[in-house]
Design a protein around this motif. Structure first.
Motif: not given
Length: 311
Positions: A241, A243, A281-283, A290, A292-293, A308
Motif C-alpha cells: 500500500t 500513499r 494498493h496492490k495485492s 489500484s 482505493v481512494s 472514491i
C-alpha cells in the motif's frame, strides 16, 4: 532492444558530440555488455572519425562512421521524447537535489553513486541501485537524470518487473504483449534515472463521500497541479500500500437528497482545488495496483470527505 536503446538511451546533443565520450558511454564499466550492445558496437567498427588522442589508442577513421550514426539516433530521439512543462527548466536550484545511492545498503556490491538534479518527488535508479520505493505494479514516469525529457511520450507506464542480478532489467507495459520493447537496464545510463509515481490522472471520475460514509456528490479531475509525491509505503501479507500526496482541481457536482430518499443533481458545478492523499494498493495476486481512494479532502460545502473512484 536496439530500437529502444536508440530511441531512449542516447542523450548527446548534435553540437556537443564528443566521439571519445560517446564510445566510453557505449562500453562504460557502468553498463553490462549484452548481445544487442555487441552487435551495435560491431556496426561502428568501420571508419570512425575521432580526435588525435583516440587515434593514438588505435581507432581508425573515415567517412560515414560515428557522426552519421549519431545524427540518425538524435533525430529518432527528438521524435520519441516529450518535454514536461514541470521539467528542470524553471525549477529553482534549491528545489533540485543530489542523492547518494549506496549499493551495500541493498546487499549488493559496495558501489556508491550520486544521482544529480532530482526533484523532491523523484526516486533514483542507477547502476546496481534501485530505490526500494520503486515497485512492480505501480505506474511511473521516467526520465534520464540531467534531462527534461521523459520516456514513453511523457506517459506514466506500469512497471511490470524488476529483473535479478546487478544490472536489473526494468520492464514496463507496452502496446504488444509478445514483442514488448519497453525495457532498459538499471546500469545502462551512468548518470542514472529519475522515477516519479503517478496515482491520479486528468479525467478521472470520483464519488464524494462524507464522514458518515454517505455519497453526497461526484467529481471529475480537470487538472493536476503539483507533482505527485509518495509519502509512505507499507508491505504486508495482503500486499503493498502506498500513499501519494496530490493536489487537484475538480469539477464537483453535489447531490440534493429529498426526505423520501430520492436524489436530485444540482444544476451548477463547482470548480474546487483540493489536496489529499491518494491510497494505492496492490495485492499479492494482482499484477497492477489500484486506486482505493483520495483521503483527507476538504470541500467548502461538505467539509472533510474522501473521493472514491467511480469506475
Amino acid at each position: 532492444m536496439e530500437s529502444f536503446i536508440e530511441e531512449y538511451i542516447s542523450s548527446v546533443n548534435a553540437e556537443d558530440v564528443n566521439e571519445e565520450i560517446l564510445l566510453e558511454r557505449r562500453i562504460s564499466p557502468y553498463a553490462t555488455l549484452r548481445p544487442g550492445d555487441l552487435a551495435a558496437l560491431l556496426k561502428l567498427q568501420s571508419s570512425i572519425p575521432l580526435s588525435g588522442s583516440a587515434l593514438k589508442s588505435g581507432w581508425h577513421h573515415g567517412p560515414g562512421g560515428l557522426e552519421t550514426h549519431v545524427e540518425e539516433i538524435l533525430k529518432r530521439e527528438e521524435q520519441g521524447f516529450s518535454s514536461d512543462e514541470s521539467g528542470n527548466e524553471g525549477v529553482k536550484d534549491e528545489e533540485l537535489r543530489d542523492v547518494v545511492c549506496r549499493g551495500d545498503e541493498q546487499n549488493h556490491v559496495p558501489a556508491v553513486y550520486t544521482v544529480r538534479g532530482l526533484r523532491r518527488h523523484e526516486m533514483p535508479v542507477v547502476g546496481v541501485y534501485v530505490d526500494k520505493r520503486v515497485c512492480p505494479g505501480f505506474r511511473y514516469r521516467v526520465r534520464r537524470a540531467g534531462s527534461n525529457r521523459f520516456f514513453f511520450q511523457n506517459e506514466a507506464r506500469t512497471l511490470e518487473s524488476i529483473g535479478m542480478g546487478y544490472g536489473k532489467r526494468l520492464t514496463f507495459t507496452g502496446e504488444q504483449r509478445n514483442n514488448n520493447e519497453n525495457y532498459f537496464w538499471s546500469d545502462s545510463e551512468p548518470e542514472g534515472y529519475a522515477f516519479s509515481i503517478q496515482a491520479v490522472d486528468e479525467g478521472m471520475k470520483f464519488l464524494v463521500m462524507d464522514v458518515d460514509e454517505a455519497v453526497v456528490g461526484e467529481g471529475v479531475v480537470s487538472r493536476i497541479h503539483e507533482p505527485q509525491e509518495e509519502t509512505t509505503m507499507t508491505a504486508g501479507k495482503d500486499g503493498v500500500t502506498k500513499r501519494v500526496a496530490v493536489t487537484l482541481t475538480c469539477s464537483v457536482t453535489y447531490y440534493h437528497r429529498h426526505h423520501y430518499g430520492l436524489i436530485d443533481m444540482m444544476v451548477h458545478e463547482n470548480q474546487e482545488t483540493i489536496s489529499g492523499e491518494a491510497v494505492l494498493h496492490k495485492s499479492r495476486k494482482s499484477r497492477k495496483a489500484s486506486l482505493v481512494s483520495v483521503e483527507g479532502v476538504f470541500l467548502q460545502r461538505v467539509g472533510q470527505c474522501k473521493f472514491i473512484p467511480d469506475c
